[in-house]
Each structure stands twice: as structure tokens, then as C-alpha cells.
Design an enzyme around this catalytic site. Structure first.
Site, mmCIF file in Angstrom:
data_model
loop_
_atom_site.group_PDB
_atom_site.id
_atom_site.type_symbol
_atom_site.label_atom_id
_atom_site.label_comp_id
_atom_site.label_asym_id
_atom_site.label_seq_id
_atom_site.Cartn_x
_atom_site.Cartn_y
_atom_site.Cartn_z
ATOM 1 N N ASP A 198 7.108 -21.832 21.607
ATOM 2 C CA ASP A 198 6.154 -21.185 20.905
ATOM 3 C C ASP A 198 4.991 -20.553 21.882
ATOM 4 O O ASP A 198 4.783 -21.290 22.738
ATOM 5 C CB ASP A 198 5.729 -21.928 19.678
ATOM 6 C CG ASP A 198 4.743 -21.129 18.736
ATOM 7 O OD1 ASP A 198 5.001 -19.825 18.556
ATOM 8 O OD2 ASP A 198 3.827 -21.634 18.298
ATOM 9 N N SER A 199 4.235 -19.651 21.087
ATOM 10 C CA SER A 199 2.771 -19.413 21.901
ATOM 11 C C SER A 199 2.034 -20.673 21.813
ATOM 12 O O SER A 199 0.989 -20.717 22.779
ATOM 13 C CB SER A 199 2.188 -18.301 20.967
ATOM 14 O OG SER A 199 1.912 -18.560 19.783
ATOM 15 N N TYR A 228 -0.285 -14.899 20.652
ATOM 16 C CA TYR A 228 0.359 -13.743 21.149
ATOM 17 C C TYR A 228 0.568 -12.579 20.158
ATOM 18 O O TYR A 228 0.635 -11.276 20.445
ATOM 19 C CB TYR A 228 2.276 -13.967 21.236
ATOM 20 C CG TYR A 228 2.355 -14.982 22.354
ATOM 21 C CD1 TYR A 228 1.525 -15.480 23.544
ATOM 22 C CD2 TYR A 228 3.921 -15.017 22.665
ATOM 23 C CE1 TYR A 228 2.035 -16.094 24.436
ATOM 24 C CE2 TYR A 228 4.273 -15.581 23.790
ATOM 25 C CZ TYR A 228 3.305 -16.272 24.802
ATOM 26 O OH TYR A 228 3.793 -16.806 25.956
ATOM 27 N N GLY A 229 0.059 -12.820 19.084
ATOM 28 C CA GLY A 229 0.480 -11.894 17.975
ATOM 29 C C GLY A 229 -0.514 -10.703 17.716
ATOM 30 O O GLY A 229 -0.298 -9.820 17.158
ATOM 31 N N CYS A 252 8.860 -18.693 17.741
ATOM 32 C CA CYS A 252 7.866 -18.072 17.500
ATOM 33 C C CYS A 252 8.264 -16.681 16.967
ATOM 34 O O CYS A 252 9.004 -15.886 17.606
ATOM 35 C CB CYS A 252 7.179 -17.870 18.872
ATOM 36 S SG CYS A 252 5.759 -16.643 19.037
ATOM 37 N N ASN A 253 7.979 -16.143 15.919
ATOM 38 C CA ASN A 253 8.507 -14.849 15.353
ATOM 39 C C ASN A 253 8.019 -13.719 16.066
ATOM 40 O O ASN A 253 8.874 -12.731 16.312
ATOM 41 C CB ASN A 253 8.031 -14.682 13.815
ATOM 42 C CG ASN A 253 8.228 -15.618 12.784
ATOM 43 O OD1 ASN A 253 9.347 -15.205 12.049
ATOM 44 N ND2 ASN A 253 7.800 -16.683 12.883
ATOM 45 N N THR A 254 6.648 -13.789 16.652
ATOM 46 C CA THR A 254 6.236 -12.653 17.557
ATOM 47 C C THR A 254 7.092 -12.329 18.672
ATOM 48 O O THR A 254 7.428 -11.611 19.070
ATOM 49 C CB THR A 254 4.907 -13.089 17.646
ATOM 50 O OG1 THR A 254 4.002 -13.480 16.553
ATOM 51 C CG2 THR A 254 4.035 -12.002 18.623
ATOM 52 N N GLU A 303 -4.086 -23.713 15.042
ATOM 53 C CA GLU A 303 -4.521 -24.351 16.349
ATOM 54 C C GLU A 303 -5.743 -25.365 16.534
ATOM 55 O O GLU A 303 -5.720 -26.079 17.135
ATOM 56 C CB GLU A 303 -4.665 -23.109 17.388
ATOM 57 C CG GLU A 303 -3.502 -22.232 17.727
ATOM 58 C CD GLU A 303 -2.501 -23.109 18.486
ATOM 59 O OE1 GLU A 303 -3.028 -23.777 19.637
ATOM 60 O OE2 GLU A 303 -1.370 -22.966 18.432
ATOM 61 N N CYS A 321 5.220 -16.607 10.402
ATOM 62 C CA CYS A 321 4.697 -17.032 11.732
ATOM 63 C C CYS A 321 4.963 -18.614 11.309
ATOM 64 O O CYS A 321 4.388 -19.099 10.499
ATOM 65 C CB CYS A 321 3.306 -16.569 11.747
ATOM 66 S SG CYS A 321 2.420 -17.423 13.016
ATOM 67 N N THR A 322 5.383 -19.054 12.569
ATOM 68 C CA THR A 322 5.651 -20.558 12.571
ATOM 69 C C THR A 322 4.237 -21.419 12.504
ATOM 70 O O THR A 322 4.426 -22.630 12.228
ATOM 71 C CB THR A 322 6.429 -21.031 14.021
ATOM 72 O OG1 THR A 322 5.675 -20.402 14.971
ATOM 73 C CG2 THR A 322 7.955 -20.308 13.712
ATOM 74 N N HIS A 323 3.124 -21.017 12.638
ATOM 75 C CA HIS A 323 2.036 -21.630 12.712
ATOM 76 C C HIS A 323 1.545 -21.803 11.056
ATOM 77 O O HIS A 323 1.060 -22.799 10.710
ATOM 78 C CB HIS A 323 0.743 -20.942 13.044
ATOM 79 C CG HIS A 323 0.623 -21.070 14.618
ATOM 80 N ND1 HIS A 323 1.630 -20.393 15.656
ATOM 81 C CD2 HIS A 323 -0.369 -21.742 15.469
ATOM 82 C CE1 HIS A 323 1.295 -20.557 16.731
ATOM 83 N NE2 HIS A 323 0.114 -21.455 16.614
HETATM 84 N N1 DGL Z 1 3.811 -18.809 16.201
HETATM 85 C C1 DGL Z 1 3.755 -17.567 16.420
HETATM 86 C C2 DGL Z 1 4.741 -16.625 15.448
HETATM 87 O O1 DGL Z 1 5.605 -17.294 14.873
HETATM 88 C C3 DGL Z 1 2.622 -16.693 16.713
HETATM 89 C C4 DGL Z 1 1.339 -17.025 16.719
HETATM 90 C C5 DGL Z 1 0.500 -16.239 17.889
HETATM 91 O O2 DGL Z 1 0.609 -16.509 18.915
HETATM 92 O O3 DGL Z 1 0.092 -15.187 17.577
HETATM 93 O O4 DGL Z 1 4.741 -15.568 15.187
#
Ligand code: DGL
Length: 260
Positions: free
Chosen positions: A12-13, A44-45, A75-77, A151, A183-185
């Protein structure tokens, strides 16, 4: 039965993929995992597709060099921007998480589905196609700035409450029947999101992704054959892994609001 004791790589990011890792360990307790968060380059998003693809490829190389037998892009992104490229480049199975639109739509039918995700995920064709196929009545809401709460381990409290209130303003008029955390966060922020959307059922893609990761290993005869005792190793491109370890171990719903 064939046995393959190589670890599974999870990427993941940042910290978010730890929510996916928890499901993976639950579904495959006898496997070893190496979790990599590209914390130095998060988020990343809010970046462009090409940069997300390059960063993802560079980061997962470290997992490939460690000899992982499967890569889970938690990470979905990164999945929307890079999964196709990774699949065409790597010779191990690549599993990508995607927003749980299908399971949520199966429950709500024609009801209104709200998808929360990063701006990059929302922009991608992949999500548009998923929504066209399954989510008849879906509203996509980009959430720049939300992953940062996870985060910082600022999982609850007045600051995130106010942030969510502002973020949800454009959909306040809708009667929302279910919310998908794309988003996994965001599963780590579930308590605050539930507070902002009282009574709305919340879905995430972690369990489905973990089952898919297991199914693929099973079909290829790549499971370790152990029923328990798997190990987890954390790597962060920014150095410390304390926050990852904390989120991995904290029981669901406990420890929220704590800062480490
Ligand atoms: N956890 C990431 C996701 O599932 C993205 C978070 C990010 O880096 O913006 O999309």
C-alpha cells in the site's frame, strides 16, 4: 499436497493496507506475509496516474526481490493505476483490491450507494466500469485529505468529525442506503464515518480480496500447507513501522484516537 512456504507480499502507499493484511491473516493464518508501505511517497491518491504507476512499480520491486509468491495490491488507488501493468510484467499472481460496489449493490438493490475513495481512484475508468455494471444508483465522492487522518492515527475526535461534515456536504441531501469505503485507509476511520453517516451500512473490499488471494494460491497449489503460525514482517519506505504494527494488533474499535 504441494507446499510453498514463500511469503505473500502486501503493498500500500502507507498504513491503509494493514486493514487488508488483517483480513489476509484471518483467512490464511498459516502464511508468512511481508507488508510494504510506501509511506515516504504517500499519499498516492492525489497524484497523477503515471506517477502512481511508477511509484507502485518501484516499491513492489522490493517485495519481488524478497521472493514473494503472490502480490496483493492493498491499495485501491494503485490497483486502478497499476494492476494491469503489474500483471503483464510480473510472473507471480497479482491480486488487486477494488471498492466493494458489487457486494454493497447486491444488498441495497436500487438504493443509493455512496462510494468514498481517493481522487485518483474516482477518476479511473476501472471504477466507472464497476459502477456501470453493478451500482445502479451510485454517487462517487473523492476524499482528498481523509487518508491522512489514518496516517496520523487520528482515528476519532472533533477534527475528523468536522472534516467529514464538510466532506459530506455535497451528499447531505441524498438518502444514502449504503457506503463503500473505496480506500484501504478508511476502515480504520470507520467509527468516525459511522458517526457522520448514522445508521448507514458500511462495506469494504478487504474480506473479498483476502478470499480471492487465498483462492488463487489454492488453485495453483501455492499454499504453505500450514494451518497457523504465519509470520508478518513490516517495511516502510519512510523508516519506522511502529504505526503499522500498532494498527495490525489493535482490536477492532479499540485504541481509536490514540496517537503513537
Ligand atoms: N490506501 C490507498 C487506497 O486504498 C490510498 C491512499 C493514498 O495514498 O492516497 O486507495
Amino acid at each position: 499436497m504441494p507446499m510453498d512456504t514463500r511469503p505473500i507480499g502486501v503493498f500500500d502507499s502507507g498504513l491503509g493496507g494493514v486493514s487488508t493484511l488483517r483480513s489476509l491473516v484471518h483467512v490464511m493464518p498459516g502464511e508468512d506475509f511481508i507488508y510494504l508501505g510506501d509511506t515516504a511517497n504517500a499519499p498516492y491518491g492525489t497524484k497523477k496516474e503515471e506517477e502512481i504507476r511508477d511509484l507502485t512499480f518501484r516499491a513492489v520491486k522490493c517485495l519481488i526481490d524478497r521472493g514473494v509468491k503472490e502480490l496483493v495490491v492493498a491499495c485501491n488507488t494503485a490497483t486502478s493505476a497499476a494492476a494491469g501493468f503489474l500483471r503483464s510484467t510480473l510472473d507471480i499472481p497479482v491480486i488487486g483490491i477494488e471498492p466493494a460496489v458489487k457486494p454493497a449493490a447486491e444488498i441495497v438493490g436500487d438504493g443509493c450507494l455512496l462510494v468514498l475513495a481517493t481522487p485518483a481512484t474516482i477518476r479511473q475508468e476501472k471504477l466507472k466500469k464497476l459502477v456501470e455494471r453493478y451500482g445502479r444508483n451510485t454517487r462517487l465522492l473523492p476524499c482528498p485529505g481523509l487518508m491522512e487522518y489514518a496516517e496520523r492515527l487520528e482515528l476519532e475526535g472533533p477534527s475528523i468529525d468536522a472534516f467529514l461534515d464538510r466532506l459530506l456536504l455535497p451528499v447531505r441531501e441524498l438518502k444514502i442506503d449504503a457506503c463503500v469505503l473505496g480506500c484501504t485507509h478508511y476502515p480504520f476511520l470507520k467509527k468516525a464515518i459511522e458517526k457522520a453517516l448514522p445508521g448507514v451500512p458500511i462495506f469494504d473490499g478487504n474480506e473479498g480480496t483476502a478470499r480471492q488471494a487465498r483462492r488463487v494460491l489454492e488453485e495453483r497449489g501455492l499454499l504453505s500447507g500450514k494451518g497457523e503460525g504465519g509470520k508478518v514482517e513490516f517495511i516502510s519506505t519512510a523508516g519506522g513501522t511502529e504505526k503499522m504494527e500498532y494498527l495490525f494488533r489493535v482490536p477492532e474499535g479499540e485504541g481509536n484516537g490514540r496517537c503513537v
